[in-house]
Scaffold this active site. Sequence first.
Site, PDB file in Angstrom:
ATOM      1  CG  ASN A  39      -0.406  -0.188   2.459  1.00  0.00           C
ATOM      2  OD1 ASN A  39       0.710  -0.866   2.683  1.00  0.00           O
ATOM      3  ND2 ASN A  39      -1.098   0.420   3.480  1.00  0.00           N
ATOM      4  CD  GLU A  41      -1.801   4.509   4.412  1.00  0.00           C
ATOM      5  OE1 GLU A  41      -1.305   5.603   5.364  1.00  0.00           O
ATOM      6  OE2 GLU A  41      -2.390   3.827   4.968  1.00  0.00           O
ATOM      7  CB  CYS A  50      -5.038  -1.678  -1.889  1.00  0.00           C
ATOM      8  SG  CYS A  50      -6.433  -0.775  -0.897  1.00  0.00           S
ATOM      9  CD  GLU A  52      -5.094  -6.119  -1.527  1.00  0.00           C
ATOM     10  OE1 GLU A  52      -4.715  -5.005  -1.515  1.00  0.00           O
ATOM     11  OE2 GLU A  52      -5.836  -6.732  -0.559  1.00  0.00           O
ATOM     12  CB  CYS A  83     -10.771  -2.798   0.225  1.00  0.00           C
ATOM     13  SG  CYS A  83     -10.077  -2.201  -1.015  1.00  0.00           S
ATOM     14  CB  CYS A  86      -8.358  -4.974  -3.507  1.00  0.00           C
ATOM     15  SG  CYS A  86      -7.233  -3.493  -3.426  1.00  0.00           S
TER      16      CYS A  86
END
Length: 130
Positions: A39, A41, A50, A52, A83, A86
């Site tokens: 990830n 940010e 993310c 993934e 999530c 994803c």
Amino acid sequence: MSLIDSARAVRENAYAPYSKFKVGAALRATSGTVYQGCNVENVAYPEGTCAEAGAIAAMVAGGDTAIAEIAVIADSPKPVSPCGGCRQKIAEFASGDVKVTMATTDGVILETTVAGLLPGSFDADYMSRT
Ligand code: THU
């Protein structure tokens, strides 16, 4: 190296100064090549990506478009679950029976499939009249 160990390794590179929640993902494409993602940010929170998504972007950049298996890991009390966004991103490149391994850094593992994560997923068939 196992897929989960690959995800564990790349997790160390996660950039998560806001949530402090580092996530690693690794996928094996049907070609056999393994791609990793973590990830990343951003101070503008919705701009973060993310783990993934990072692994999928690396896969496509590497010339692959089919996922054979995917693993994700985080320092969570139970195996980290991709999530919703994803799940849809994974489904774009994986058939429903593709194995998804979710893990904690403590070694707790939960296995499911892409269809298990996203039953009834929206796919191109729904647009067949267009
Ligand atoms: N995150 C992932 O990278 N993958 C998941 O499967 C769950 C959530 C990230 C996004 C954000 O950087 C942090 O974890 C907290 O939501």
